[in-house]
Scaffold this active site. Structure first.
Site, PDB file in Angstrom:
ATOM      1  N   CYS A  42      32.822  71.840  42.381  1.00  0.00           N
ATOM      2  CA  CYS A  42      33.554  72.694  41.440  1.00  0.00           C
ATOM      3  C   CYS A  42      33.532  74.177  41.799  1.00  0.00           C
ATOM      4  O   CYS A  42      34.578  74.764  42.045  1.00  0.00           O
ATOM      5  CB  CYS A  42      32.996  72.487  40.037  1.00  0.00           C
ATOM      6  SG  CYS A  42      33.005  70.758  39.583  1.00  0.00           S
ATOM      7  N   GLY A 100      26.562  74.913  45.312  1.00  0.00           N
ATOM      8  CA  GLY A 100      27.410  73.947  46.007  1.00  0.00           C
ATOM      9  C   GLY A 100      28.145  73.113  44.979  1.00  0.00           C
ATOM     10  O   GLY A 100      28.340  73.543  43.845  1.00  0.00           O
TER      11      GLY A 100
HETATM   12  C1  UGA Z   1      29.887  73.062  37.102  1.00  0.00           C
HETATM   13  C2  UGA Z   1      29.826  73.761  35.718  1.00  0.00           C
HETATM   14  O1  UGA Z   1      28.474  74.089  35.396  1.00  0.00           O
HETATM   15  C3  UGA Z   1      30.386  72.838  34.637  1.00  0.00           C
HETATM   16  O2  UGA Z   1      30.422  73.524  33.389  1.00  0.00           O
HETATM   17  C4  UGA Z   1      31.815  72.426  35.040  1.00  0.00           C
HETATM   18  O3  UGA Z   1      32.378  71.526  34.108  1.00  0.00           O
HETATM   19  C5  UGA Z   1      31.766  71.735  36.383  1.00  0.00           C
HETATM   20  O4  UGA Z   1      31.229  72.654  37.355  1.00  0.00           O
HETATM   21  C6  UGA Z   1      33.186  71.355  36.755  1.00  0.00           C
HETATM   22  O5  UGA Z   1      34.004  72.252  36.955  1.00  0.00           O
HETATM   23  O6  UGA Z   1      33.493  70.157  36.740  1.00  0.00           O
HETATM   24  P1  UGA Z   1      28.386  71.232  38.369  1.00  0.00           P
HETATM   25  O7  UGA Z   1      29.109  71.694  39.605  1.00  0.00           O
HETATM   26  O8  UGA Z   1      28.305  69.776  38.089  1.00  0.00           O
HETATM   27  O9  UGA Z   1      29.024  71.927  37.051  1.00  0.00           O
HETATM   28  O10 UGA Z   1      26.863  71.731  38.460  1.00  0.00           O
HETATM   29  P2  UGA Z   1      26.092  73.073  38.051  1.00  0.00           P
HETATM   30  O11 UGA Z   1      24.928  72.686  37.237  1.00  0.00           O
HETATM   31  O12 UGA Z   1      26.982  74.102  37.507  1.00  0.00           O
HETATM   32  O13 UGA Z   1      25.546  73.560  39.469  1.00  0.00           O
HETATM   33  C7  UGA Z   1      26.425  74.037  40.496  1.00  0.00           C
HETATM   34  C8  UGA Z   1      25.639  74.638  41.628  1.00  0.00           C
HETATM   35  O14 UGA Z   1      25.038  75.866  41.216  1.00  0.00           O
HETATM   36  C9  UGA Z   1      24.484  73.758  42.140  1.00  0.00           C
HETATM   37  O15 UGA Z   1      24.464  73.809  43.541  1.00  0.00           O
HETATM   38  C10 UGA Z   1      23.265  74.402  41.532  1.00  0.00           C
HETATM   39  O16 UGA Z   1      22.113  74.192  42.293  1.00  0.00           O
HETATM   40  C11 UGA Z   1      23.661  75.869  41.536  1.00  0.00           C
HETATM   41  N1  UGA Z   1      22.933  76.675  40.547  1.00  0.00           N
HETATM   42  C12 UGA Z   1      23.120  76.468  39.208  1.00  0.00           C
HETATM   43  C13 UGA Z   1      22.069  77.681  40.968  1.00  0.00           C
HETATM   44  O17 UGA Z   1      21.878  77.901  42.199  1.00  0.00           O
HETATM   45  N2  UGA Z   1      21.422  78.451  40.023  1.00  0.00           N
HETATM   46  C14 UGA Z   1      21.612  78.258  38.697  1.00  0.00           C
HETATM   47  O18 UGA Z   1      21.001  79.009  37.891  1.00  0.00           O
HETATM   48  C15 UGA Z   1      22.474  77.247  38.266  1.00  0.00           C
END
Ligand code: UGA
Length: 414
Positions: free
Chosen positions: A238, A235
């Site tokens: 981004c 979610g």
């Molecule tokens: C994401 C990117 O990771 C950043 O590098 C980028 O700068 C940012 O978008 C942006 O475009 O501003 P963010 O959305 O803050 O960052 O968070 P993430 O840690 O990437 O997680 C995104 C989603 O993926 C979350 O819902 C998280 O639970 C999920 N996720 C993440 C998973 O389900 N599995 C994983 O292994 C990693």
């Protein structure tokens, strides 16, 4: 450094030291820099722009309603205001995530509005994650700077000097390349998550363990171990938005991005499918049942609810007849208006009282070490659906729970 916003209330709060979002460490960082006179907040755009060497555009680029395109009206609007205020050579940097070609358009808008103005437009995409933003900013894997002129590159080099000193790779590219790099990075990460989520579904069918599979493939340096945690679907503000926008850009250019399009589609369905999982775990109906939900934000360490899986899961549970009780350490103020008819609880233990099942949607640290005996004693029946795999099946079976997670064998009870 001066931060400018149109929202006078927000600026007043920032000047009073109140940070409008929850981001670990941010309040302290802002306070330190404000008291050292390095940072200030204002609504006065013209004065701030006139005295700046570099102006960063960091406004929102939400998905346009209906077609998934990035809405660039805020970017273009602020470009006009910047044009009016420019005074002397200035680098105008797009930090907002903007589709390929936006930098050129910003340059054209400013050039047309202020013929002869002395400026360059640079694309400097942001790669930080919410909840880990400060660390990601201070120690990035890389910095990407799309710039056409040497003068602009030089300003950016000076700006990022502290990162040069810690040997951060700084990649100079064209404007278009920098813009596309941002979308490609987010789409690739979204693809990685979706890939492991599908493998998790298969693991459940064949009796394999997705965490071991993720480790087994992640140790291959070509694959890498990060972003291979199976869960309820990604979610946030981004990945959902950026994957859609990239697909639209591809369509416009006649280059179908089928992998990314499929990833977005699978992820949307997955969030909804998580509710079905809970319903099936409860025997096919949630009538007269109480479901406890732990964690609502799209990830831990943020209060952000944008595109959070909970927004699909909770209403689907309610539609299936459940009374939902919920708790999130930081997200409840944001969640309340979005999720009607939920009983909001003060902590995890209050949430599980008399529940027929507890569902973990967000892996906040405080959910990782619950007193399982206490949880079990408070619940009507000991059923846990852990959509983030924060517990080990064997310990849950030992604690007397029927325990279902993602991509791992179901244990306990029946
Ligand atoms: C994401 C990117 O990771 C950043 O590098 C980028 O700068 C940012 O978008 C942006 O475009 O501003 P963010 O959305 O803050 O960052 O968070 P993430 O840690 O990437 O997680 C995104 C989603 O993926 C979350 O819902 C998280 O639970 C999920 N996720 C993440 C998973 O389900 N599995 C994983 O292994 C990693």
């Amino acid at each position: 450094m001066t931060c400018v916003d149109k929202d006078a209330d927000r600026i007043a709060k920032l000047n009073a030291g109140k940070i409008p979002i929850f981001e670990p460490g941010l309040e302290q960082l802002v306070e330190n820099n404000v008291s050292a006179d390095r940072l200030s907040f204002t609504t006065d755009l013209p004065a701030s722009v006139a005295t700046a060497d570099a102006v960063f555009i960091a406004v929102g680029t939400p998905s346009r309603r209906g077609d998934g395109h990035a809405d660039l009206s805020y970017v273009y609007g602020v470009a006009e205001e910047i044009a009016d205020a420019l005074d002397g050579y200035t680098v105008v940097v797009t930090k907002s995530t903007v589709p390929v070609g936006t930098g050129r358009t910003v340059s054209r808008i400013i050039g047309e509005r202020r013929p002869g103005a002395n400026f360059d437009v640079v694309s400097n995409p942001e790669f930080l994650r919410q909840g880990a933003a400060i660390g990601d900013f201070m120690r990035p894997d890389r910095v990407v700077i799309g710039a056409d002129s040497e003068r602009a590159r030089d300003v950016m080099r000076r700006l990022y000097r502290p990162l040069y000193l810690i040997e951060t790779p700084i990649l100079f590219t064209s404007l278009e390349t920098a813009e596309l790099t941002k979308y490609a990075a987010n789409s690739f990460l979204a693809t990685k998550i979706t890939f492991i989520n599908e493998i998790a579904d298969l693991c459940e069918k064949v009796g394999a363990d997705v965490q071991d599979v993720a480790r087994g493939i992640g140790l291959d340096g070509r694959i890498g171990s990060k972003f291979l945690h199976a869960g309820p679907g990604y979610g946030g503000s981004c990945f959902p938005k950026d994957t859609m926008a990239l697909v639209r850009t591809g369509e416009e250019c006649g280059t179908a991005l089928r992998i990314v399009a499929t990833v977005a589609e699978i992820n949307d369905k997955r969030k909804r499918a998580m509710a079905t999982r809970v319903i099936e775990a409860c025997g096919g109906s949630l009538e007269h049942k109480t479901i406890a939900v732990l964690g609502l934000t799209f990830k831990p360490n943020t209060d952000d609810m944008r595109e959070a899986p909970s927004l699909d899961i909770v209403p689907a549970l309610q539609t299936a007849g459940a009374a939902v009780r919920a708790y999130d350490p930081e997200g409840m103020a944001e969640a309340e208006p979005l999720l009607p008819d939920v009983v909001w609880c003060r902590d995890a233990y209050a949430t599980v009282e008399n529940a027929d099942a507890v569902v973990i949607i967000t892996e906040w640290n405080e959910f990782r070490l619950l007193d399982l005996a206490r949880v079990k004693a408070l619940m009507r029946q000991p059923l846990m659906i852990d959509l983030r795999n924060i517990y080990r099946p064997v310990e849950m079976a030992e604690a007397g729970f029927r325990y279902m997670s993602v991509g791992r064998p179901v244990v306990g009870g029946n």
